[in-house]
Design a protein around this motif. Structure first.
Motif, PDB file in Angstrom:
ATOM      1  N   LYS A 238       0.846  -1.197   0.000  1.00  0.00           N
ATOM      2  CA  LYS A 238       0.000   0.000   0.000  1.00  0.00           C
ATOM      3  C   LYS A 238       0.879   1.244   0.000  1.00  0.00           C
ATOM      4  CE  LYS A 238      -3.783   2.216   2.489  1.00  0.00           C
ATOM      5  NZ  LYS A 238      -4.660   2.172   3.666  1.00  0.00           N
ATOM      6  N   GLN A 239       0.544   2.186  -0.883  1.00  0.00           N
ATOM      7  CA  GLN A 239       1.401   3.341  -1.082  1.00  0.00           C
ATOM      8  C   GLN A 239       0.854   4.579  -0.369  1.00  0.00           C
ATOM      9  OE1 GLN A 239       4.305   3.024  -2.625  1.00  0.00           O
ATOM     10  NE2 GLN A 239       3.878   0.878  -3.087  1.00  0.00           N
ATOM     11  N   SER A 240       1.782   5.435   0.056  1.00  0.00           N
ATOM     12  CA  SER A 240       1.431   6.737   0.613  1.00  0.00           C
ATOM     13  C   SER A 240       2.032   7.802  -0.295  1.00  0.00           C
ATOM     14  CB  SER A 240       2.015   6.879   2.023  1.00  0.00           C
ATOM     15  OG  SER A 240       3.433   6.898   1.965  1.00  0.00           O
ATOM     16  N   PHE A 241       1.706   9.066  -0.019  1.00  0.00           N
ATOM     17  CA  PHE A 241       2.246  10.140  -0.844  1.00  0.00           C
ATOM     18  C   PHE A 241       3.774  10.178  -0.796  1.00  0.00           C
ATOM     19  CE2 PHE A 241      -2.087  11.914  -0.789  1.00  0.00           C
ATOM     20  CZ  PHE A 241      -2.194  12.275  -2.118  1.00  0.00           C
ATOM     21  N   LYS A 242       4.372   9.633   0.265  1.00  0.00           N
ATOM     22  CA  LYS A 242       5.830   9.584   0.366  1.00  0.00           C
ATOM     23  C   LYS A 242       6.428   8.786  -0.786  1.00  0.00           C
ATOM     24  CE  LYS A 242       9.527   8.313   3.584  1.00  0.00           C
ATOM     25  NZ  LYS A 242       9.854   7.699   4.902  1.00  0.00           N
ATOM     26  N   ALA A 243       5.705   7.728  -1.222  1.00  0.00           N
ATOM     27  CA  ALA A 243       6.199   6.873  -2.307  1.00  0.00           C
ATOM     28  C   ALA A 243       6.312   7.626  -3.625  1.00  0.00           C
ATOM     29  CB  ALA A 243       5.276   5.669  -2.471  1.00  0.00           C
ATOM     30  N   VAL A 244       5.520   8.684  -3.789  1.00  0.00           N
ATOM     31  CA  VAL A 244       5.525   9.449  -5.037  1.00  0.00           C
ATOM     32  C   VAL A 244       6.882  10.120  -5.258  1.00  0.00           C
ATOM     33  CG1 VAL A 244       4.469  11.420  -6.225  1.00  0.00           C
ATOM     34  CG2 VAL A 244       3.040   9.789  -4.978  1.00  0.00           C
ATOM     35  N   PHE A 245       7.608  10.387  -4.170  1.00  0.00           N
ATOM     36  CA  PHE A 245       8.861  11.125  -4.280  1.00  0.00           C
ATOM     37  C   PHE A 245      10.089  10.244  -4.043  1.00  0.00           C
ATOM     38  CE2 PHE A 245       5.521  14.131  -3.172  1.00  0.00           C
ATOM     39  CZ  PHE A 245       5.663  15.058  -4.198  1.00  0.00           C
ATOM     40  N   GLU A 246       9.897   8.926  -4.128  1.00  0.00           N
ATOM     41  CA  GLU A 246      11.041   8.025  -4.031  1.00  0.00           C
ATOM     42  C   GLU A 246      11.963   8.233  -5.229  1.00  0.00           C
ATOM     43  OE1 GLU A 246       9.379   4.149  -3.767  1.00  0.00           O
ATOM     44  OE2 GLU A 246       8.829   4.339  -1.634  1.00  0.00           O
ATOM     45  N   LYS A 247      13.235   7.915  -5.044  1.00  0.00           N
ATOM     46  CA  LYS A 247      14.256   8.197  -6.054  1.00  0.00           C
ATOM     47  C   LYS A 247      13.930   7.561  -7.406  1.00  0.00           C
ATOM     48  CE  LYS A 247      19.244   7.965  -6.855  1.00  0.00           C
ATOM     49  NZ  LYS A 247      20.550   7.521  -6.317  1.00  0.00           N
ATOM     50  N   GLY A 248      13.402   6.320  -7.396  1.00  0.00           N
ATOM     51  CA  GLY A 248      13.163   5.605  -8.642  1.00  0.00           C
ATOM     52  C   GLY A 248      12.103   6.228  -9.531  1.00  0.00           C
ATOM     53  N   VAL A 249      11.132   6.913  -8.937  1.00  0.00           N
ATOM     54  CA  VAL A 249      10.040   7.499  -9.730  1.00  0.00           C
ATOM     55  C   VAL A 249      10.118   9.023  -9.787  1.00  0.00           C
ATOM     56  CG1 VAL A 249       8.497   5.572  -9.253  1.00  0.00           C
ATOM     57  CG2 VAL A 249       8.468   7.550  -7.733  1.00  0.00           C
ATOM     58  N   ARG A 250      11.091   9.590  -9.097  1.00  0.00           N
ATOM     59  CA  ARG A 250      11.185  11.054  -9.014  1.00  0.00           C
ATOM     60  C   ARG A 250      11.303  11.738 -10.374  1.00  0.00           C
ATOM     61  NH1 ARG A 250      15.687  12.323  -5.247  1.00  0.00           N
ATOM     62  NH2 ARG A 250      14.419  11.073  -3.830  1.00  0.00           N
ATOM     63  N   PRO A 251      12.102  11.203 -11.325  1.00  0.00           N
ATOM     64  CA  PRO A 251      12.186  11.874 -12.631  1.00  0.00           C
ATOM     65  C   PRO A 251      10.838  12.000 -13.326  1.00  0.00           C
ATOM     66  CG  PRO A 251      13.962  10.272 -12.403  1.00  0.00           C
ATOM     67  CD  PRO A 251      13.049  10.065 -11.229  1.00  0.00           C
ATOM     68  N   ALA A 252      10.027  10.935 -13.285  1.00  0.00           N
ATOM     69  CA  ALA A 252       8.704  10.990 -13.917  1.00  0.00           C
ATOM     70  C   ALA A 252       7.805  11.987 -13.202  1.00  0.00           C
ATOM     71  CB  ALA A 252       8.061   9.607 -13.919  1.00  0.00           C
ATOM     72  N   VAL A 253       7.887  12.034 -11.876  1.00  0.00           N
ATOM     73  CA  VAL A 253       7.045  12.952 -11.098  1.00  0.00           C
ATOM     74  C   VAL A 253       7.428  14.401 -11.388  1.00  0.00           C
ATOM     75  CG1 VAL A 253       6.425  13.687  -8.759  1.00  0.00           C
ATOM     76  CG2 VAL A 253       6.598  11.245  -9.300  1.00  0.00           C
ATOM     77  N   ILE A 254       8.729  14.676 -11.492  1.00  0.00           N
ATOM     78  CA  ILE A 254       9.183  16.038 -11.798  1.00  0.00           C
ATOM     79  C   ILE A 254       8.688  16.476 -13.171  1.00  0.00           C
ATOM     80  CG2 ILE A 254      11.233  17.439 -12.311  1.00  0.00           C
ATOM     81  CD1 ILE A 254      12.673  15.865 -10.080  1.00  0.00           C
ATOM     82  N   VAL A 255       8.764  15.558 -14.150  1.00  0.00           N
ATOM     83  CA  VAL A 255       8.267  15.876 -15.488  1.00  0.00           C
ATOM     84  C   VAL A 255       6.763  16.137 -15.444  1.00  0.00           C
ATOM     85  CG1 VAL A 255       7.824  14.928 -17.796  1.00  0.00           C
ATOM     86  CG2 VAL A 255      10.086  14.676 -16.761  1.00  0.00           C
ATOM     87  N   GLY A 256       6.015  15.271 -14.726  1.00  0.00           N
ATOM     88  CA  GLY A 256       4.567  15.431 -14.638  1.00  0.00           C
ATOM     89  C   GLY A 256       4.164  16.745 -13.992  1.00  0.00           C
ATOM     90  N   ILE A 257       4.807  17.096 -12.887  1.00  0.00           N
ATOM     91  CA  ILE A 257       4.492  18.351 -12.187  1.00  0.00           C
ATOM     92  C   ILE A 257       4.833  19.549 -13.058  1.00  0.00           C
ATOM     93  CG2 ILE A 257       5.190  19.830 -10.259  1.00  0.00           C
ATOM     94  CD1 ILE A 257       5.471  17.292  -8.563  1.00  0.00           C
ATOM     95  N   THR A 258       6.006  19.521 -13.690  1.00  0.00           N
ATOM     96  CA  THR A 258       6.430  20.658 -14.513  1.00  0.00           C
ATOM     97  C   THR A 258       5.507  20.867 -15.697  1.00  0.00           C
ATOM     98  OG1 THR A 258       8.733  20.218 -13.878  1.00  0.00           O
ATOM     99  CG2 THR A 258       8.372  21.673 -15.761  1.00  0.00           C
TER     100      THR A 258
END
Length: 450
Positions: A238-258
């Motif tokens: 089960k995931q929390s918002f903390k998982a969104v900023f883990e190192k492995g997915v951070r590049p995709a999240v930064i692209v999505g937010i930007t």
């Protein structure tokens, strides 16, 4: 998919049907997005709005959208995409009537904030749901259906506003109250939708997921999709918002937010929301101002259809590059025309060119990319983070425009938006990879390898 991909067939009519029903959430987005442009000339004297309150009243929708996205992320992960869509429709219907019957500014803003909660939930869940039920080869087109319903909502609302404008000072009440009709239709439509098969598999409901997938494609498609999804979910918890900023997915999240922030700060929604202000500054009367909202809606619709045709052919990245650079150039010309008090017809031409640029690029493609680039295990949460960022940027944009226009002149902010579009072009060129034609699981594997 796999070596068996040639044997895969799809039930396109069914896929298109459930995509359109889910995308009615986009219609609600388009309605509340556009209704303010026609209502502002009536709301200004009704509530004695100054520049600050005009910006806050317009932007209060975005503040509600932020809350709606945060609710939708956790709610849809726990209970499913379908219940989330139903809740969004219900909230929107109630708040539309609340705005129509508002007796003062405070109640109106509260109801517009509540409408934003419904819009925010739908803005996240509709494209997310469509992406999760669509095969890779038509996913871009299907997610773009959400943008199509947004622009249909904008155009229909602008036409209704234009028709109602001669009904006296209380015309704005009808403009907002009519939003209850599409919300009710959306709620009834969602009852018929199946749950997302990807959510069902994540929730351990494999048999239900297979039933849904059987309605979408052939047996080979069902087997391949179930295997790919289960493999992508293996070992996850089960995931929390903390998982969104883990190192492995951070590049995709930064692209999505930007990309989400860029879609708003590019400035085009100033044109949608403050059409009357822009054309009033060059001497257009109220009838011309409201007519321009209809013209904007028509151009928006035509070029959104072009985007749907091209997003799975030309691809996501080329459309984003063309749109961002094109907007930067058009804004500089538009700012000059506004500054030199050019004829309304000339200003209109470049406003419509800007709308066409946006409708074929940033408007639909941003939603497509946000629905694609995140891993299965955090897609709902990561999408909510990106779209919260989008609504924060929208609030900043529409809140600041009346104040900036008062200080700099109506033309001034467009020079700023031109610079932002140039920066967006450079970001897309460096950081955004093409996603067309790949399954969500293939995109996830690429992220892991990267």
């Amino acid at each position: 998919m796999t070596a068996t991909q040639q044997s895969v067939t799809f039930k396109n009519a069914y896929i298109l049907g459930i995509s359109f029903i889910s995308a009615l959430g986009g219609y609600l987005f388009g309605f509340d997005f556009a209704v303010i442009a026609g209502a502002l000339p009536f709301l200004r004297p009704e509530f004695e709005l100054n520049a600050w309150w005009e910006g806050f009243l317009t932007g209060s929708l975005a503040l509600g959208c932020i809350v709606g996205c945060l609710i939708a992320g956790g709610f849809s992960e726990r209970y499913g995409r379908k219940p989330g869509l139903m809740l969004a429709a219900f909230i929107f219907a109630v708040s539309s009537l609340g705005m129509a019957f508002s007796s003062g500014l405070t109640l109106f803003v509260v109801m517009r904030f509540a409408a934003g909660i419904g819009v925010g939930m739908a803005s996240m869940l509709s494209p997310l749901y469509i992406a999760e039920v669509s095969p890779a080869n038509i996913r871009g087109r299907n997610v773009a259906i959400n943008q199509l319903t947004i622009v249909v909502g904008i155009l229909t609302t602008n036409l209704v506003n234009y028709t109602l404008a001669d009904n006296g000072p209380d015309a704005w009440r009808w403009m907002f109250g009519l939003g209850a009709l599409p919300a009710t239709l959306f709620f009834l439509g969602v009852i018929w939708l199946p749950e997302s098969p990807r959510w069902l598999l994540k929730a351990g409901k494999a048999e239900e997921a297979k039933k849904v997938l059987n309605n979408i494609g052939s047996e080979v498609f069902v087997e391949d999709t179930c295997r790919d999804i289960q493999q992508s979910l293996r070992g996850t918890t089960k995931q929390s918002f903390k998982a969104v900023f883990e190192k492995g997915v951070r590049p995709a999240v930064i692209v999505g937010i930007t990309l989400a922030v860029f879609q708003q700060l590019c400035g085009i929604n100033v044109v949608f929301n403050y059409t009357s202000t822009i054309f009033e500054s060059v001497g257009a009367d109220l009838d011309r101002q409201l007519f321009e909202t209809v013209a904007i809606g028509l151009v928006n619709l035509v070029f959104t259809l072009i985007a749907m045709w091209q997003v799975d052919r030309l691809g996501r990245r080329p459309l984003m590059l063309i749109g961002s650079l094109g907007l930067s150039i058009v804004y500089i010309v538009l700012a000059y025309l506004l500054q030199s008090q050019a004829a309304p017809s000339l200003v209109s031409a470049f406003v419509l060119i800007a709308i066409a640029m946006y409708a074929t690029s940033l408007a639909p493609v941003t939603w497509v990319l946000i629905s694609e680039i995140f891993p299965n295990r955090i897609r709902g949460l990561a999408s909510s983070v990106a779209i919260v960022s989008l609504w924060i940027a929208y609030f900043i944009l529409v809140f600041t425009f009346p104040v900036l226009a008062e200080v700099l002149g109506t033309y001034g902010p467009f020079y700023l938006y031109a610079g932002i579009c140039l920066l967006g072009f450079l970001f897309v060129k460096r950081k955004v990879k093409e996603t067309k034609g790949q399954t969500l699981e293939q995109l996830e594997q690429q992220l892991i390898e990267h």
